[in-house]
Design a protein around this motif. Structure first.
Motif, PDB file in Angstrom:
ATOM      1  N   ALA A 244      -6.781 -44.853  18.424  1.00 51.66           N
ATOM      2  CA  ALA A 244      -8.043 -45.580  18.134  1.00 51.66           C
ATOM      3  C   ALA A 244      -8.404 -45.542  16.702  1.00 51.66           C
ATOM      4  O   ALA A 244      -8.277 -44.355  16.003  1.00 51.66           O
ATOM      5  CB  ALA A 244      -9.190 -44.790  18.976  1.00 51.66           C
ATOM      6  N   ASN A 262      -9.626 -50.576  19.385  1.00 55.93           N
ATOM      7  CA  ASN A 262      -8.721 -49.834  20.661  1.00 55.93           C
ATOM      8  C   ASN A 262      -9.025 -48.548  21.110  1.00 55.93           C
ATOM      9  O   ASN A 262      -8.344 -47.381  20.719  1.00 55.93           O
ATOM     10  CB  ASN A 262      -7.177 -49.825  20.239  1.00 55.93           C
ATOM     11  N   ALA A 263     -10.346 -48.640  21.436  1.00 61.83           N
ATOM     12  CA  ALA A 263     -11.101 -47.331  21.648  1.00 61.83           C
ATOM     13  C   ALA A 263     -10.468 -46.639  22.956  1.00 61.83           C
ATOM     14  O   ALA A 263     -10.785 -45.096  23.065  1.00 61.83           O
ATOM     15  CB  ALA A 263     -12.695 -47.562  22.063  1.00 61.83           C
ATOM     16  N   THR A 267      -7.363 -40.349  19.958  1.00 62.47           N
ATOM     17  CA  THR A 267      -8.353 -40.105  18.693  1.00 62.47           C
ATOM     18  C   THR A 267      -7.921 -38.823  18.148  1.00 62.47           C
ATOM     19  O   THR A 267      -8.317 -38.708  17.067  1.00 62.47           O
ATOM     20  CB  THR A 267      -9.700 -40.106  19.397  1.00 62.47           C
TER      21      THR A 267
END
Length: 300
Positions: A244, A262-263, A267
């Motif tokens: 993300a 691109n959540a 992360t």
């Protein structure tokens, strides 16, 4: 084949420090020209018109210089192309962030501050990695694919016109009190010249990572970026690495709530994802080189 040889020379030599310690880099000379016009014209009334005139003068000068250099033979053209591309230096700068982040968070922050314009003092490790990867994606388009594209279209005049426009945009293309009017022409012309290369960059990333099934997602997310062009390579790179990107960040002490690209991607990222971005830069560069050679062969 001039363009292919220039790409190869840049990939091998990058930015030789011994040379640019002795003579000013062309980008520095371009910056001085933009700065001089900024100082002379960016005041009083009709600043937008003055900015248009400044961009016209810079563009005409770049095209004229390109036409002159083009008469000096193939070797000169190869050298100019190599100097004005930034593949090797881009990879080096991005990889330096990964190396620094492995040492400490403070080192990572200092390294990423060299390549991003956002506030870095309070970044955590994943934010440092995101900044490096986003810079890699955007500068792949601006510093490699776009110059290659404009040389392919219009030779050295096209390449130099692109580079002076991109330099002007980076210096005066800001939406603030000083530059919103004067830098309007530079910013809009840069947007125009990057329209095709940004999308081409995304296509090359997709092609080299087998992501055709995710093109619809990239096409949907790219326009959400604050830039009309940078969202394309960034959305493609996010999916190539399954990370993300973007998200909230601080500029001049003010937090801005940008959406993630691109959540659904990872992360919690770090040096290994930055290294993967560098590998993606080389894979995309290789595809661009192959395309350049193929076109040169077809055209004879």
């Amino acid at each position: 084949m001039i363009l292919a040889f220039g790409m190869l020379l840049d990939a091998v030599l990058g930015e030789p420090k011994w040379l640019w310690d002795r003579v000013p880099h062309p980008a520095v000379v371009m910056g001085r020209a933009v700065g001089w016009l900024d100082q002379k014209l960016n005041h009083g009334t009709t600043r937008r018109a003055k900015g248009v005139a400044a961009m016209f003068l810079l563009g005409c000068g770049a095209v004229l210089l390109g036409l002159i250099l083009q008469t000096l033979g193939g070797m000169v053209q190869v050298l100019v192309v190599a100097v004005l591309l930034a593949q090797r230096s881009l990879v080096n700068h991005v990889r330096a962030v990964a190396d620094a982040l492995r040492l400490s968070l403070a080192d990572g922050r200092r390294a990423v501050a060299m390549i991003v314009g956002r506030d870095t003092k309070t970044m955590d490790g994943p934010a440092v990695a995101r900044g490096a990867i986003e810079s890699a994606a955007e500068n792949l388009s601006d510093g490699v694919i776009a110059p290659v594209f404009w040389f392919a279209v219009a030779g050295l005049p096209g390449l130099l016109l692109y580079k002076i426009t991109n330099t002007a945009d980076s210096m005066i293309g800001y939406r603030n009190a000083r530059y919103e009017a004067f830098g309007w022409a530079a910013a809009r012309f840069d947007d125009l010249l990057n329209m095709v290369p940004a999308r081409l960059t995304a296509l090359l990333i997709v092609a080299t990572h087998g992501l055709w099934h995710r093109w619809v997602e990239i096409k949907r997310e790219a326009p959400m970026h604050r830039s009309p062009n940078a969202g394309w390579p960034e959305a493609a790179m996010a999916r190539a690495l399954d990370v993300a990107l973007a998200g909230p960040r601080s500029y001049d002490g003010e937090m801005r709530d940008f959406p993630f690209v691109n959540a659904a991607g990872k992360t919690t990222i770090g040096p290994s994802e930055i290294d993967a971005a560098c590998d993606a830069l080389w894979r995309t560069w290789a595809a661009a080189l192959g395309l350049v050679v193929a076109i040169a062969v077809v055209l004879g």
